[in-house]
Design an enzyme around this catalytic site. Structure first.
Site, mmCIF file in Angstrom:
data_model
loop_
_atom_site.group_PDB
_atom_site.id
_atom_site.type_symbol
_atom_site.label_atom_id
_atom_site.label_comp_id
_atom_site.label_asym_id
_atom_site.label_seq_id
_atom_site.Cartn_x
_atom_site.Cartn_y
_atom_site.Cartn_z
ATOM 1 N N LYS A 179 0.850 -1.199 0.000
ATOM 2 C CA LYS A 179 0.000 0.000 0.000
ATOM 3 C C LYS A 179 0.882 1.245 0.000
ATOM 4 O O LYS A 179 1.652 1.470 0.923
ATOM 5 C CB LYS A 179 -0.899 0.001 1.238
ATOM 6 C CG LYS A 179 -1.865 -1.177 1.277
ATOM 7 C CD LYS A 179 -2.702 -1.185 2.540
ATOM 8 C CE LYS A 179 -1.899 -1.443 3.783
ATOM 9 N NZ LYS A 179 -2.724 -1.716 4.976
ATOM 10 N N THR A 210 -8.725 9.646 7.902
ATOM 11 C CA THR A 210 -8.338 8.384 7.252
ATOM 12 C C THR A 210 -8.094 7.289 8.286
ATOM 13 O O THR A 210 -7.381 6.333 8.016
ATOM 14 C CB THR A 210 -7.056 8.591 6.426
ATOM 15 O OG1 THR A 210 -6.046 9.146 7.294
ATOM 16 C CG2 THR A 210 -7.273 9.505 5.243
ATOM 17 N N GLY A 212 -8.359 4.023 9.970
ATOM 18 C CA GLY A 212 -8.943 2.721 9.642
ATOM 19 C C GLY A 212 -8.918 2.337 8.174
ATOM 20 O O GLY A 212 -9.531 1.346 7.783
ATOM 21 N N THR A 213 -8.170 3.076 7.365
ATOM 22 C CA THR A 213 -8.142 2.762 5.923
ATOM 23 C C THR A 213 -7.626 1.341 5.649
ATOM 24 O O THR A 213 -8.175 0.626 4.810
ATOM 25 C CB THR A 213 -7.236 3.758 5.166
ATOM 26 O OG1 THR A 213 -6.009 3.868 5.866
ATOM 27 C CG2 THR A 213 -7.872 5.112 5.035
ATOM 28 N N GLY A 214 -6.556 0.965 6.355
ATOM 29 C CA GLY A 214 -5.932 -0.345 6.095
ATOM 30 C C GLY A 214 -6.848 -1.483 6.495
ATOM 31 O O GLY A 214 -6.978 -2.485 5.771
ATOM 32 N N CYS A 215 -7.509 -1.352 7.654
ATOM 33 C CA CYS A 215 -8.441 -2.390 8.126
ATOM 34 C C CYS A 215 -9.588 -2.535 7.124
ATOM 35 O O CYS A 215 -10.026 -3.641 6.788
ATOM 36 C CB CYS A 215 -9.028 -2.008 9.478
ATOM 37 S SG CYS A 215 -7.808 -1.606 10.732
HETATM 38 N N1 LIG Z 1 -5.577 10.354 1.249
HETATM 39 C C1 LIG Z 1 -5.866 9.244 0.557
HETATM 40 N N2 LIG Z 1 -6.626 9.327 -0.566
HETATM 41 C C2 LIG Z 1 -6.937 8.220 -1.273
HETATM 42 N N3 LIG Z 1 -6.503 6.968 -0.940
HETATM 43 C C3 LIG Z 1 -5.737 6.819 0.163
HETATM 44 C C4 LIG Z 1 -5.373 7.943 0.973
HETATM 45 N N4 LIG Z 1 -4.613 7.487 2.026
HETATM 46 C C5 LIG Z 1 -4.523 6.136 1.871
HETATM 47 N N5 LIG Z 1 -5.167 5.727 0.750
HETATM 48 C C6 LIG Z 1 -5.353 4.349 0.280
HETATM 49 O O1 LIG Z 1 -5.996 3.657 1.369
HETATM 50 C C7 LIG Z 1 -5.594 2.292 1.414
HETATM 51 C C8 LIG Z 1 -4.993 1.990 2.774
HETATM 52 O O2 LIG Z 1 -3.661 2.467 2.773
HETATM 53 P P1 LIG Z 1 -2.889 3.047 4.024
HETATM 54 O O3 LIG Z 1 -1.468 3.148 3.582
HETATM 55 O O4 LIG Z 1 -3.550 4.322 4.477
HETATM 56 O O5 LIG Z 1 -3.140 1.915 5.092
HETATM 57 P P2 LIG Z 1 -2.734 1.841 6.606
HETATM 58 O O6 LIG Z 1 -1.646 2.809 6.889
HETATM 59 O O7 LIG Z 1 -2.477 0.401 6.883
HETATM 60 O O8 LIG Z 1 -4.066 2.318 7.356
HETATM 61 P P3 LIG Z 1 -4.450 2.247 8.951
HETATM 62 O O9 LIG Z 1 -3.201 1.924 9.706
HETATM 63 O O10 LIG Z 1 -5.040 3.563 9.328
HETATM 64 O O11 LIG Z 1 -5.501 1.185 9.057
HETATM 65 C C9 LIG Z 1 -4.599 2.137 0.238
HETATM 66 O O12 LIG Z 1 -5.322 1.676 -0.878
HETATM 67 C C10 LIG Z 1 -4.072 3.559 0.030
HETATM 68 O O13 LIG Z 1 -3.566 3.761 -1.266
HETATM 69 C C1 LIG Z 2 -7.473 -1.995 17.042
HETATM 70 C C2 LIG Z 2 -6.783 -1.369 15.874
HETATM 71 N N1 LIG Z 2 -6.422 -2.164 14.832
HETATM 72 C C3 LIG Z 2 -5.791 -1.633 13.759
HETATM 73 C C4 LIG Z 2 -5.518 -0.288 13.696
HETATM 74 C C5 LIG Z 2 -4.800 0.233 12.453
HETATM 75 O O1 LIG Z 2 -4.599 1.498 12.353
HETATM 76 C C6 LIG Z 2 -5.918 0.521 14.798
HETATM 77 N N2 LIG Z 2 -5.690 1.864 14.836
HETATM 78 N N3 LIG Z 2 -6.555 -0.056 15.865
#
Ligand SMILES: Nc1ncnc2c1ncn2[C@@H]1O[C@H](COP(=O)(O)OP(=O)(O)OP(=O)(O)O)[C@@H](O)[C@H]1O
Ligand SMILES: Cc1ncc(CO)c(N)n1
Length: 269
Positions: A179, A210, A212-215
């Site tokens: 990502k 943003t 929770g985007t990854g979850c």
């Molecule tokens: N500002 C943004 N606009 C559009 N897409 C985004 C943006 N930020 C992240 N993404 C997309 O969101 C998805 C999750 O990526 P991200 O790198 O934010 O995950 P993460 O850091 O594991 O998230 P979290 O730890 O908050 O759960 C990917 O598809 C990324 O490209």
């Molecule tokens: C419990 C939990 N899982 C995953 C994430 C990822 O950002 C968070 N902030 N909290």
């Protein structure tokens, strides 16, 4: 009123609870509802968390995690699993051992730190993630901080994402989704199994909400797989879903607000 006869696919999240409702188990179950699958949970840890950060975290005993998993799998069954925050080496190893016996696809989000920089995984658990958890993954979805923690590779551009994917695939997942959300410019992710390369590009929304985007992305992938999609199709449709959810993210509390898991039911344009 029609009576439902078809049973929806069942998807299990093995993750931590986010009291603020934006990430973790809460994000996963909302995402699953939005995809029309039946969401179930094995809670590994409880966090006191809000838009400002993580104020406390308590992991559950290994036996509690095992018992939840057996309750769900032995009676209800699962068509796909997603893992998130696993907190400790003991929990990573327990979950990896349980998942090695499932025939269902597994999406591993190797959660290391929260958006605020709070640790959600003990440093000594990294080796268990590399050697026990990643080998049972159908798709692993590290962000660039997790790539650096797991492989030592610092990614600054798309070539770096290719190198990162090779290193992650060497730990054994069938597919790696790197990502690129933390890089400037468009939100670009790379999905590869070592031969096919799929670049997923979306506009970057200038939205600080943003959390929770990854979850959300990983749970949407697991939902697609449970619905019978192949990995590239599930990842592409999950990317569309998370992009819409980020675009619709909203302010709650004084810090980073959540993405909108229900955006498809609310959008009018
Ligand atoms: N500002 C943004 N606009 C559009 N897409 C985004 C943006 N930020 C992240 N993404 C997309 O969101 C998805 C999750 O990526 P991200 O790198 O934010 O995950 P993460 O850091 O594991 O998230 P979290 O730890 O908050 O759960 C990917 O598809 C990324 O490209
Ligand atoms: C419990 C939990 N899982 C995953 C994430 C990822 O950002 C968070 N902030 N909290």
């Amino acid at each position: 009123m029609p009576i439902r006869t078809a049973v929806p696919p069942r998807v299990l999240t093995v993750a931590g609870s986010d009291s603020g409702g934006g990430a973790g188990i809460q994000a996963d179950l909302k995402t699953m509802l939005a995809h029309g699958v039946h969401g179930m949970s094995v809670i590994t840890a409880v966090t006191a968390q809000n838009s400002l950060g993580v104020q406390g975290a308590w992991e559950l005993p290994v036996d509690a995690v095992r018992a939840q998993y057996r309750s769900v799998v032995d009676d209800i069954g699962v068509q796909a699993v997603k893992t998130g925050m696993l907190a400790s080496a003991a929990l990573v190893e327990t979950v990896a051992e349980l998942l090695a016996g499932t025939g269902a696809p597994v999406v591993v989000d190797p959660v290391g730190v929260s958006k605020h920089g709070d640790a959600l995984l003990a440093a000594e658990a990294l080796d268990s993630v590399r050697t026990k958890l990643l080998p049972v993954a159908t798709v692993a979805t590290p962000n660039l901080d997790e790539v650096a923690q797991l492989t030592g590779v610092t990614v600054t551009d798309e070539d770096g994402m290719r190198r990162a994917a090779e290193e992650i695939l060497a730990f054994g997942p069938r597919w790696a989704l790197i990502k690129g959300g933390h890089l400037p410019g468009d939100a670009v992710d790379l999905l590869t199994d070592g031969s096919a390369e799929h670049w997923l590009r979306a506009p970057r929304y200038d939205n600080r909400h943003t959390h929770g985007t990854g979850c959300t992305l990983a749970s949407a992938i697991a939902s697609g797989l449970a619905l019978g999609q192949d990995v590239p199709t599930a990842v592409e449709s999950a990317k569309t879903y998370v992009t819409g959810a980020i675009r619709a993210g909203f302010a709650l509390g004084g810090g980073i607000g959540p993405v909108d898991h229900g955006w498809r039911t609310r959008r009018t344009d």
